[in-house]
Design an enzyme around this catalytic site. Structure first.
Site, mmCIF file in Angstrom:
data_model
loop_
_atom_site.group_PDB
_atom_site.id
_atom_site.type_symbol
_atom_site.label_atom_id
_atom_site.label_comp_id
_atom_site.label_asym_id
_atom_site.label_seq_id
_atom_site.Cartn_x
_atom_site.Cartn_y
_atom_site.Cartn_z
ATOM 1 N N SER A 146 -19.871 39.996 -50.820
ATOM 2 C CA SER A 146 -20.135 40.287 -49.401
ATOM 3 C C SER A 146 -20.404 41.785 -49.282
ATOM 4 O O SER A 146 -19.987 42.562 -50.150
ATOM 5 C CB SER A 146 -18.893 39.928 -48.578
ATOM 6 O OG SER A 146 -18.979 40.447 -47.269
ATOM 7 N N TYR A 159 -9.685 39.994 -46.617
ATOM 8 C CA TYR A 159 -10.962 39.412 -47.079
ATOM 9 C C TYR A 159 -11.736 40.433 -47.902
ATOM 10 O O TYR A 159 -12.218 40.151 -49.006
ATOM 11 C CB TYR A 159 -11.759 38.974 -45.852
ATOM 12 C CG TYR A 159 -13.149 38.442 -46.130
ATOM 13 C CD1 TYR A 159 -13.348 37.119 -46.501
ATOM 14 C CD2 TYR A 159 -14.274 39.267 -45.993
ATOM 15 C CE1 TYR A 159 -14.631 36.628 -46.739
ATOM 16 C CE2 TYR A 159 -15.554 38.785 -46.230
ATOM 17 C CZ TYR A 159 -15.723 37.458 -46.602
ATOM 18 O OH TYR A 159 -16.987 36.973 -46.835
HETATM 19 P P1 NAI Z 1 -18.722 28.054 -44.858
HETATM 20 O O1 NAI Z 1 -17.372 28.060 -44.242
HETATM 21 O O2 NAI Z 1 -19.878 27.511 -44.115
HETATM 22 O O3 NAI Z 1 -18.667 27.304 -46.279
HETATM 23 C C1 NAI Z 1 -17.641 27.550 -47.181
HETATM 24 C C2 NAI Z 1 -17.374 26.272 -47.972
HETATM 25 O O4 NAI Z 1 -16.331 26.577 -48.929
HETATM 26 C C3 NAI Z 1 -16.870 25.114 -47.103
HETATM 27 O O5 NAI Z 1 -17.626 23.959 -47.358
HETATM 28 C C4 NAI Z 1 -15.423 24.948 -47.520
HETATM 29 O O6 NAI Z 1 -14.966 23.603 -47.472
HETATM 30 C C5 NAI Z 1 -15.450 25.468 -48.950
HETATM 31 N N1 NAI Z 1 -14.137 25.888 -49.409
HETATM 32 C C6 NAI Z 1 -13.254 26.689 -48.770
HETATM 33 N N2 NAI Z 1 -12.131 26.790 -49.480
HETATM 34 C C7 NAI Z 1 -12.306 26.046 -50.601
HETATM 35 C C8 NAI Z 1 -11.489 25.742 -51.721
HETATM 36 N N3 NAI Z 1 -10.256 26.231 -51.837
HETATM 37 N N4 NAI Z 1 -11.998 24.962 -52.691
HETATM 38 C C9 NAI Z 1 -13.247 24.439 -52.575
HETATM 39 N N5 NAI Z 1 -14.054 24.666 -51.528
HETATM 40 C C10 NAI Z 1 -13.585 25.467 -50.555
HETATM 41 O O7 NAI Z 1 -18.954 29.566 -45.308
HETATM 42 P P2 NAI Z 1 -20.253 30.420 -45.672
HETATM 43 O O8 NAI Z 1 -20.441 31.384 -44.585
HETATM 44 O O9 NAI Z 1 -21.367 29.573 -46.133
HETATM 45 O O10 NAI Z 1 -19.655 31.254 -46.899
HETATM 46 C C11 NAI Z 1 -19.980 31.019 -48.244
HETATM 47 C C12 NAI Z 1 -19.598 32.242 -49.050
HETATM 48 O O11 NAI Z 1 -20.353 33.362 -48.585
HETATM 49 C C13 NAI Z 1 -18.128 32.647 -48.918
HETATM 50 O O12 NAI Z 1 -17.643 33.085 -50.177
HETATM 51 C C14 NAI Z 1 -18.176 33.798 -47.939
HETATM 52 O O13 NAI Z 1 -17.090 34.673 -48.094
HETATM 53 C C15 NAI Z 1 -19.487 34.444 -48.330
HETATM 54 N N6 NAI Z 1 -20.063 35.284 -47.305
HETATM 55 C C16 NAI Z 1 -20.423 34.745 -46.082
HETATM 56 C C17 NAI Z 1 -20.963 35.550 -45.118
HETATM 57 C C18 NAI Z 1 -21.374 35.039 -43.785
HETATM 58 O O14 NAI Z 1 -21.672 35.858 -42.911
HETATM 59 N N7 NAI Z 1 -21.427 33.734 -43.564
HETATM 60 C C19 NAI Z 1 -21.154 37.003 -45.348
HETATM 61 C C20 NAI Z 1 -20.756 37.447 -46.651
HETATM 62 C C21 NAI Z 1 -20.243 36.608 -47.580
#
Ligand code: NAI
Length: 255
Positions: A146, A159
């Site tokens: 991130s 985070y």
């Molecule tokens: P999201 O919440 O839409 O998707 C995250 C997925 O990870 C979900 O399907 C959830 O069930 C799964 N997950 C969570 N904990 C888990 C576990 N213990 N084991 C297996 N699966 C698990 O989130 P998003 O936004 O798509 O984020 C994806 C990645 O991108 C994350 O690592 C987040 O930190 C990173 N990120 C997101 C940003 C944003 O603005 N959306 C910005 C920078 C980084």
């Protein structure tokens, strides 16, 4: 002539593939010919993404796993290997955030859960991926960090600390395994329109919401397809000379 970004014959495993960035990336790399393992703790949503991929003629399978549990990750990689052979590319994307809160008021349990999922989860997945890649003569580990892993992130310090940790793992492993033909890179997005961010936006006041949306010179959130596109390039052999780096996708925020 093969098309640009062709991912045929690549086995790509994506954690957190049921939602947001992971789901968009699974759909895109499958459309470019990859065999995709969609992994998530959310079985229902993960299976729905696999159904979408298969309905379009792609090849994908869902494997449930909790990345914060080492045994679960070991089982995930074993099942993935049984399905499509050794993993060629792993995208360590599963992650959680926490409610923006002054650091001294954040519960220790919140800090530890962020570490367990965002940092230990990447650690467990990297180890299993590297074991398969060493046996297979190489591969590519891509960690989703991130912009909060590159600079300060007031009110989301727990985070941010985990994402800085992911950058440390990325750089050290890249140097350690370069000779083994294993590349390790990171992707650092700023705010992207996903369920994670929509949830934050819904729970802050309008002033903070506007500040988040307009936090970069483009004055907008990123879209999941804009991250998936970069990831698809990284997954391809066109990125072959890149290791130990991060691709920053932030609408110019850190410029
Ligand atoms: P999201 O919440 O839409 O998707 C995250 C997925 O990870 C979900 O399907 C959830 O069930 C799964 N997950 C969570 N904990 C888990 C576990 N213990 N084991 C297996 N699966 C698990 O989130 P998003 O936004 O798509 O984020 C994806 C990645 O991108 C994350 O690592 C987040 O930190 C990173 N990120 C997101 C940003 C944003 O603005 N959306 C910005 C920078 C980084």
């Amino acid at each position: 002539m093969k098309s640009v970004g062709n991912l045929e014959n690549k086995h790509i495993l994506i954690t957190g593939g049921a939602s947001g960035i992971g789901a968009a990336t699974a759909l895109l790399v499958a459309s470019r010919g990859a065999k995709v393992v969609v992994s998530d703790q959310n079985r229902q949503q993960g299976e729905a993404i696999v159904e979408q991929i298969c309905a379009k003629g792609g090849v994908a399978t869902f494997i449930a796993a909790d990345v914060s549990d080492s045994d679960s990750v070991i089982a995930l990689f074993a099942q993935a290997k049984a399905a499509y052979g050794p993993v060629n590319v792993t995208i360590n994307n599963a992650g959680i955030d926490h409610k923006p809160t002054p650091m001294h008021l954040v519960d220790d349990a919140v800090f530890h859960r962020n570490v367990a999922v965002n940092l230990a989860g990447v650690w467990y997945c990297m180890k299993q991926a590297i074991i398969q890649m060493l046996d297979n003569g190489g591969g590519h580990v891509i960690n989703i960090a991130s912009v909060a892993g590159l600079h300060s992130a007031p009110t989301i310090a727990a985070y941010s600390a985990t994402k800085h940790g992911v950058m440390g793992l990325t750089k050290s492993a890249a140097v350690e395994y370069a000779k083994a033909n294993i590349r390790v890179n990171a992707v650092c997005p700023s705010f992207i329109r996903t369920p994670m961010v929509e949830n934050v936006l819904a729970n802050v006041d309008e002033r903070v919401r506007n500040a988040m949306i307009k936090a970069n010179p483009m004055k907008r959130l990123g879209e999941v397809e804009e991250i998936a596109g970069a990831l698809a390039w990284l997954c391809s052999d066109e990125s072959s000379f890149m290791t130990g780096q991060s691709v920053v996708l932030d609408g110019g925020m850190l410029a």
